[in-house]
Motif scaffolding. Structure first.
Motif: not given
Length: 851
Positions: A289-290, A294-295
């Motif tokens: 996961k982040r 996303v960023f």
């Protein structure tokens, strides 16, 4: 066709209620109802989770399940038809039974109203000399001769008097039923039945060594609320991390299975060594996961969640092991007494702030219904929160009148099209479409708009400082009833009636009373179709309950992924939102009573519509619903207290209508009736309050000889002494003799008969129920302790797989001190989750406990 004609008392629209308009609303709703019921009958046995969970759910004790006929070809309908409402009392809850009794009571009042009003008022209205046509010809709108108003006056006195008598009698019977239920021997053994929650208790009263000093010699045990700091937040975060770890491990197991199916797995993939376990799923294929999404940088959710759990558990253990905790200055304390009688006496006698206008003690509280975050709020904070909540509800109720008022004007769309140029396009609509627009759309929109309000009010009630969910539900019930009366009745009635004559009022405001007197009875048009809609399509929709079915199927198939999520979705039962259910039908009764003498036809539509609703709710409470908020009959009591609102409004409407027609004598008689109703209701509330509040306790009985002497009653006359003590407790001792004794005997007789009847029903239930053993040891010590101090780490439930990925994750969890299991769930070769739907096999299921 609509024309404006002259009439006695001013101009009004002749847009009378027609049979065609009624059929335009009835036919589509009847067709929809038939379709709903046909679909229900076709799919009912295929989706028993939605339509008959009380027949097999493990969360419903086997002794409380509704039977499912299969022998001799008998269907569920046979059981539904033959089971009595007493079955709901014996196997669901007192609240569930009383709700069915409430609906039957409303139907009975409306039916009695038909029997009283129709034989007199329908012919009187029909020969009233007015120019009304079609169905309006048998309403108040057709009265042009003031002499005819004597019939309405006489019927009002009789009918409103009968309704007040029925309400008073039902309140007395409810007292007896609640006494029998709450003081039943099987319930008397429960810890909660002899435990009282006291708020605003001083710190000294919370110390165990002071228990007898503050609560008497019969106080056995106490659970004071202590300062837990941020412990509750830590426990909540740990539970969230546990669920996150479970979800992440589920993704990992599914990824390993799919990776193996693609031909990348090891032959000995079941090995559990660290080196070999990595080969089940290469590090590059492990789910990531982040954060932020996303960023953000990637991380392993399994490792992150497991690490968070370890850190949080360590902090929780450190905080819990603190040697002592402080008691807030104005704390809360649960006190268990030696007997149920002692608990009731303490509830009646002990209070720490008697002059504060807010409740500070509560009986029969279950730990699961306590709102722990509200218990330590001092009185000023509770009062301020309650005031802010009330202010919000008042403002919301007032401003909500804008959309409801607009909806009400739709019922007069045809007239508005003739008066307002930019609405002239409505005249081009086909008659059938216009009939639907004016007959079906307004009540449908009103019902839809209003359905979301109780959810908002319930949340506001919890935020306003109520200590338990049942108290929050009761506060919501009061707020929502006011909202229903103000919006669904008053605003809709006024907007529907005034819209038809607003142009005339604008031209000549002095004619407003006479114009409204002629047009307001026409607002009954809205409620005729409203009861049709509610009694057909809405009642059938309650049975079909397609929204819950679609929601369950959607989440089960497309959204939920872990065994826990699947089970929780499957095991969820529909609750009983009393704060939504009671006000709706109490307002129905208000509407029917208000229009009883104005448009008697409304009573007939209400009788049929609410009876159909009774059948639909009877099915719900027999087969579908579980009582999640237990008010122990308090919600029905409040509904009965709210019912006289309909009588007040009816009398005020008749006063206004008589005054507008210059019928001064009839108006004066209605004013007298209004005052008489108010006085009777005030005395009834005052007399019954101690019986409704302090159920089962009569502290005056021990002082009967003294009271007899004070009231001049011979001490040797036991009946007179008892009547004197009972009359004094009811506030009757100021009345001239022998009124107190007669009223006391009347009340005692009604209450005792209801109590004996309820006891006979409860005997059947008690003899069939095996009560659980009393709490002992650690369970007793922690019974009313804050969950922040007792909550354990959730046991993780993973699905088993043939590769052994779940076994490896369980081993790593155990090494980190996290309990987990892979029983009753597995992942097949395609990565699909299969789990055992039998509750007894689900490792995270535990039977609900009643303390």
């Amino acid at each position: 066709m609509i024309n404006i004609v002259s009439d006695h008392g001013g101009h009004r629209t002749s847009s009378s209620t027609s049979g065609a308009a009624i059929l335009a609303a009835f036919i589509p709703t009847f067709v929809i109802a038939v379709i709903y019921l046909a679909i229900f009958a076709a799919i009912r046995n295929s989706y028993r989770k939605i339509y008959a969970p009380r027949t097999f759910f493990g969360s419903v004790p086997e002794k409380d399940r509704t039977p499912q006929s299969t022998a001799e070809g008998k269907s569920w309908f046979h059981d539904f038809r033959t089971l009595s409402d007493h079955f709901v009392l014996q196997h669901n809850s007192l609240d569930a039974y009383l709700y069915l009794r409430f609906l039957r009571f409303v139907v009975f009042v409306c039916f009695v109203g038909c029997c009283i009003t129709w034989p007199i008022l329908l012919p009187v209205n029909a020969t009233g000399g007015g120019n009304a046509s079609q169905l309006d010809k048998i309403s108040f709108s057709n009265i042009a001769k003031n002499d005819h108003l004597w019939a309405h006056t006489a019927v009002a006195w009789v009918f409103f008097g009968v309704v007040m008598w029925l309400i008073g009698r039902e309140r007395l019977q409810l007292i007896g039923m609640r006494q029998a239920y709450l003081l039943d021997d099987t319930r008397g053994l429960r810890l909660s039945s002899r435990t009282v929650l006291f708020l605003n208790a001083p710190a000294e009263a919370c110390r165990k060594e002071n228990l007898e000093k503050y609560f008497g010699a019969e106080a056995e045990r106490s659970w004071p609320l202590v300062d837990t700091g941020d412990l509750g937040e830590l426990v909540s975060k740990r539970s969230g991390s546990a669920i996150a770890l479970e979800s992440a491990e589920m993704d990992l197991i599914v990824a390993a299975v799919k990776h193996n199916k693609a031909g990348h797995g090891m032959a000995n993939g079941g090995s559990s060594s660290n080196a070999e376990s990595q080969t089940l799923l290469p590090k590059s294929r492990r789910p990531t996961k982040r954060k932020p999404p996303v960023f953000g940088s990637k991380f392993d959710p399994v490792h992150r969640a497991r690490k968070n759990i370890g850190e949080l558990s360590e902090r929780i253990d450190t905080v819990r092991s603190a040697p002592s905790r402080n008691f807030p200055d104005h704390s809360a304390i649960f006190v268990a007494f030696s007997s149920q009688d002692a608990a009731h006496r303490a509830f009646q006698q002990i209070t720490f702030e008697p002059r504060v206008p807010i409740e500070d003690r509560f009986l029969n509280v279950q730990p699961k219904e306590v709102l722990w975050e509200n218990l330590d709020k001092p009185t000023p904070v509770r009062l301020s929160k309650a005031s802010l909540g009330l202010a919000f509800v008042i403002a919301f109720t007032i401003f909500f009148s804008i959309p409801v008022g607009i909806i009400g004007t739709i019922s007069n769309a045809k007239y508005l099209a003739n008066r307002v140029s930019w609405l002239s396009w409505l005249n081009d609509l086909p008659p059938s479409v216009l009939g639907l627009l004016t007959g079906l759309v307004p009540p449908y929109l009103t019902s839809s708009f209003v359905s979301y309000v109780p959810k908002l009010f319930r949340q506001v009630a919890k935020l306003s400082g109520e200590p338990t969910t049942s108290q929050a539900e009761l506060k919501t019930q009061v707020w929502y009833f006011v909202f229903q009366v103000f919006q669904v009745f008053l605003i809709t009635t006024f907007s529907s009636g005034a819209a038809a004559v607003f142009a005339e009022i604008a031209q000549d405001p002095s004619q407003a009373p006479s114009l409204l007197a002629g047009s307001l009875p026409k607002a009954s048009n809205f409620y005729l179709t409203y009861f049709i809609l509610q009694g057909t399509a809405s009642a059938a929709s309650t049975v079909l309950n397609y929204s819950d079915l679609f929601e369950y199927l959607f989440y089960d198939r497309y959204w939920l992924k872990t065994p826990r999520e699947k089970f929780n979705n499957f095991a969820q039962m529909k609750g009983t939102p009393w704060a939504s259910w009671y006000p709706k039908f109490t307002n129905f009764l208000v509407i029917a009573v208000v229009y009883a003498c104005i448009a008697p036809l409304v009573l007939g539509f209400a009788t049929v519509g609410i009876f159909i609703y009774y059948l639909s709710y009877r099915y719900q409470l027999l087969y579908v619903c579980q009582t999640k908020v237990d008010t122990k009959g308090e919600s029905y009591k409040r509904a009965l207290q709210q019912m006289p609102t309909g009588i007040y409004l009816a009398e005020l409407c008749l006063i206004g209508l008589f005054g507008a027609r210059k019928a001064n004598v009839q108006m004066a008689l209605m004013i007298v009736l209004l005052v008489f109703t108010a006085v009777v209701n005030f005395l009834l509330d005052r007399i019954l309050r101690p019986l409704e509040l302090y159920l089962g306790v009569d502290i005056w009985e021990e002082q009967e000889p003294l009271l007899a002497q004070q009231d001049g009653v011979p001490v040797d006359d036991e009946a007179a002494a008892h009547a004197a003590s009972h009359g004094r407790r009811l506030g009757l001792y100021r009345m001239p003799h022998p009124a107190p004794r007669y009223l006391s005997d009347l009340f005692d007789g009604t209450i005792s008969n209801a109590r004996e009847q309820m006891q006979s029903w409860m005997y059947v239930a008690s003899s069939a129920h095996d009560e659980s053993a009393p709490l002992q040891g650690e369970a007793l010590e922690k019974a009313y302790t804050s969950p922040a101090l007792t909550s354990k780490m959730p046991k993780l439930w993973l699905p088993r797989d043939k590769l052994g990925a779940s076994k490896q994750e369980m081993e790593q969890n155990e090494a980190a001190g996290i309990s987990s299991t892979d029983e009753a769930a597995e992942i097949d070769e395609d990565g699909r989750l299969l789990w055992d739907h039998r509750f007894e096999n689900v490792p995270i299921f535990s039977k609900p406990k009643v303390i």
